[in-house]
Design a protein around this motif. Structure first.
Motif, PDB file in Angstrom:
ATOM      1  N   LYS A  37     -20.338  97.465  35.658  1.00 26.06           N
ATOM      2  CA  LYS A  37     -20.050  98.184  36.362  1.00 26.06           C
ATOM      3  C   LYS A  37     -20.780  99.611  37.064  1.00 26.06           C
ATOM      4  O   LYS A  37     -20.570  99.660  38.068  1.00 26.06           O
ATOM      5  CB  LYS A  37     -19.112  99.342  35.218  1.00 26.06           C
ATOM      6  N   SER A  46     -19.444 106.122  44.830  1.00 21.18           N
ATOM      7  CA  SER A  46     -18.760 106.083  43.108  1.00 21.18           C
ATOM      8  C   SER A  46     -17.177 106.568  44.223  1.00 21.18           C
ATOM      9  O   SER A  46     -17.482 107.449  45.292  1.00 21.18           O
ATOM     10  CB  SER A  46     -18.955 107.298  42.660  1.00 21.18           C
ATOM     11  N   ASP A  47     -16.337 107.180  43.806  1.00 22.58           N
ATOM     12  CA  ASP A  47     -15.066 107.685  44.076  1.00 22.58           C
ATOM     13  C   ASP A  47     -14.283 108.641  43.243  1.00 22.58           C
ATOM     14  O   ASP A  47     -15.496 108.561  41.481  1.00 22.58           O
ATOM     15  CB  ASP A  47     -13.704 106.858  44.368  1.00 22.58           C
ATOM     16  N   ARG A  48     -13.220 109.345  42.989  1.00 16.80           N
ATOM     17  CA  ARG A  48     -13.052 109.883  41.897  1.00 16.80           C
ATOM     18  C   ARG A  48     -12.529 109.651  40.288  1.00 16.80           C
ATOM     19  O   ARG A  48     -12.760 110.523  39.491  1.00 16.80           O
ATOM     20  CB  ARG A  48     -11.496 111.354  42.243  1.00 16.80           C
ATOM     21  N   ALA A  49     -12.388 108.697  40.807  1.00 16.24           N
ATOM     22  CA  ALA A  49     -11.787 107.946  39.567  1.00 16.24           C
ATOM     23  C   ALA A  49     -13.103 107.534  38.664  1.00 16.24           C
ATOM     24  O   ALA A  49     -12.730 107.399  37.414  1.00 16.24           O
ATOM     25  CB  ALA A  49     -11.130 106.579  40.075  1.00 16.24           C
ATOM     26  N   ASP A  50     -14.319 107.024  39.070  1.00 20.20           N
ATOM     27  CA  ASP A  50     -15.562 106.879  38.478  1.00 20.20           C
ATOM     28  C   ASP A  50     -15.803 108.518  37.321  1.00 20.20           C
ATOM     29  O   ASP A  50     -16.707 108.157  36.278  1.00 20.20           O
ATOM     30  CB  ASP A  50     -16.458 107.016  39.337  1.00 20.20           C
ATOM     31  N   GLY A  51     -14.902 109.361  37.351  1.00 17.83           N
ATOM     32  CA  GLY A  51     -15.265 110.141  36.678  1.00 17.83           C
ATOM     33  C   GLY A  51     -16.989 111.116  36.540  1.00 17.83           C
ATOM     34  O   GLY A  51     -16.930 111.257  35.772  1.00 17.83           O
TER      35      GLY A  51
END
Length: 372
Positions: A37, A46-51
């Motif tokens: 991952k 990355s995006d926001r969902a990756d935290g």
């Protein structure tokens, strides 16, 4: 890093890779430095969902499924073969994957007509052999053998440009995961450590040069890299790669969005014309790839910086000259195609839209006249 003309990905993004490794709690196959991952996240961003606490910018712009299939292949016992047209980012993706997984992307064999089996297996230090005889110490391992011994990713560029003998040398490596050294009486087998795999690339335009045998094909998972057709994605790729290239030249310059649009539209027009052509003499020899757009833009920016009117700004005239210079490889065929495009497409567009298209028209005319 300042002493390198081009730093490999593991050096260029060392700080980011260190940070990703420190926050990575996912399962890692073999000796991988990052989990699958995190490898995908490093490549695609990355995006926001990756935290994550900090953003990771994308480095390769393509379909997520392509990267995931490549990563899954490298976690298996099969090699990965990236296939696509020139300039689709195969080598760059291979470098990023090797850097993320192994923290080394420089164990590379460059496939050419002159590549021999020794480049895949091993050779000998002649002076040491004369002085002390053949031994492990006098053996010169290939990049692939080094990758085997260290349990990391080895790369093989332009596999289909090599001869059958060279390709056959890979079969036993991919199947048995060892290399026999018959010249030695003892310690004569080099075994691959867990984590070893090979990422190879093949140019789809080289089909028929040296086709892969069915035996070798079975030992690779094929992942096809499509040509980028999405205008927004292509603009991101060109902007990203050009920014990196200009930073290497220590030139701080923003490419005007209007000129980037002119470049993208010109390549789209020329691709459409090539697709509609009925013969090779009606097509440019260039593959009209995204990589070639990057080359055209870099050339134009450097030309404007070194020989411009003092502002160092990129002009439409300079961009046109760089485009003609890069694409006019055959004379008179390519020049005739470009001249037809300038008269039939660029000239009417200049009348209708004006702006940068006017300068682009004049710059192209001058460049074509100079080469004719």
């Amino acid at each position: 890093m300042s002493e390198m003309l081009r730093a490999p990905a593991e050096v260029e993004y060392a700080a980011e890779l260190d940070w990703l490794e420190s926050v990575d709690d996912g399962p890692k196959p073999f000796s991988w430095r990052l989990s699958p991952k995190m490898v995908r996240l490093f490549v695609l961003g990355s995006d926001r969902a990756d935290g994550l606490d900090r953003p990771v910018r994308p480095k390769w712009f393509g379909d997520r499924g392509i990267v995931e299939r490549a990563v899954v292949t490298l976690a298996s016992d099969r090699g990965l073969l990236l296939v696509g047209d020139p300039g689709t980012g195969k080598s760059w993706l291979a470098e990023l994957l090797a850097a993320a997984i192994s923290r080394t992307s420089t164990l590379v064999v460059q496939g050419t007509a002159g590549t021999t089996e020794d480049h895949v297996r091993y050779s000998w230090n002649v002076s040491m052999v004369i002085a002390h005889g053949q031994s492990r110490a006098s053996m010169i391992p290939s990049p692939i053998m080094t990758a085997m011994r260290e349990g990391v990713i080895g790369r093989f560029e332009e596999l289909t440009r090599t001869t059958v003998d060279v390709q056959d040398a890979l079969i036993s490596i991919l199947s048995e995961k060892y290399v026999a050294v018959p010249e030695l009486d003892e310690d004569n087998i080099v075994f691959a450590r867990p984590g070893f795999s090979i990422i190879a690339t093949a140019n789809s335009r080289d089909r028929g040069v040296h086709d892969l045998s069915s035996a070798l094909q079975r030992r690779f998972n094929f992942v096809r890299i499509p040509t980028v057709t999405n205008r927004r994605s292509e603009a991101e790729i060109v902007r990203f790669r050009t920014t990196d290239l200009l930073r290497r030249h220590r030139i701080a310059l923003e490419v005007p969005p209007t000129l980037l649009d002119v470049l993208l539209q010109s390549f789209a027009d020329l691709r459409a014309a090539a697709a509609a052509a009925t013969g090779d003499d009606e097509r440019l020899e260039s593959a009209l790839s995204t990589a070639e757009q990057i080359g055209v833009l870099e050339d134009a920016v450097l030309h404007g910086s070194f020989f411009g009117a003092g502002t160092g700004a990129l002009s439409a005239e300079t961009l046109a000259g760089s485009l003609v210079g890069a694409l006019a490889r055959r004379s008179p065929e390519d020049l005739a195609i470009l001249n037809k495009y300038w008269h039939g497409v660029v000239e009417p567009r200049s009348r209708d839209r004006g702006g940068d298209w006017t300068g682009f028209l004049e710059g192209g005319r001058r460049a074509i006249a100079a080469l004719s």
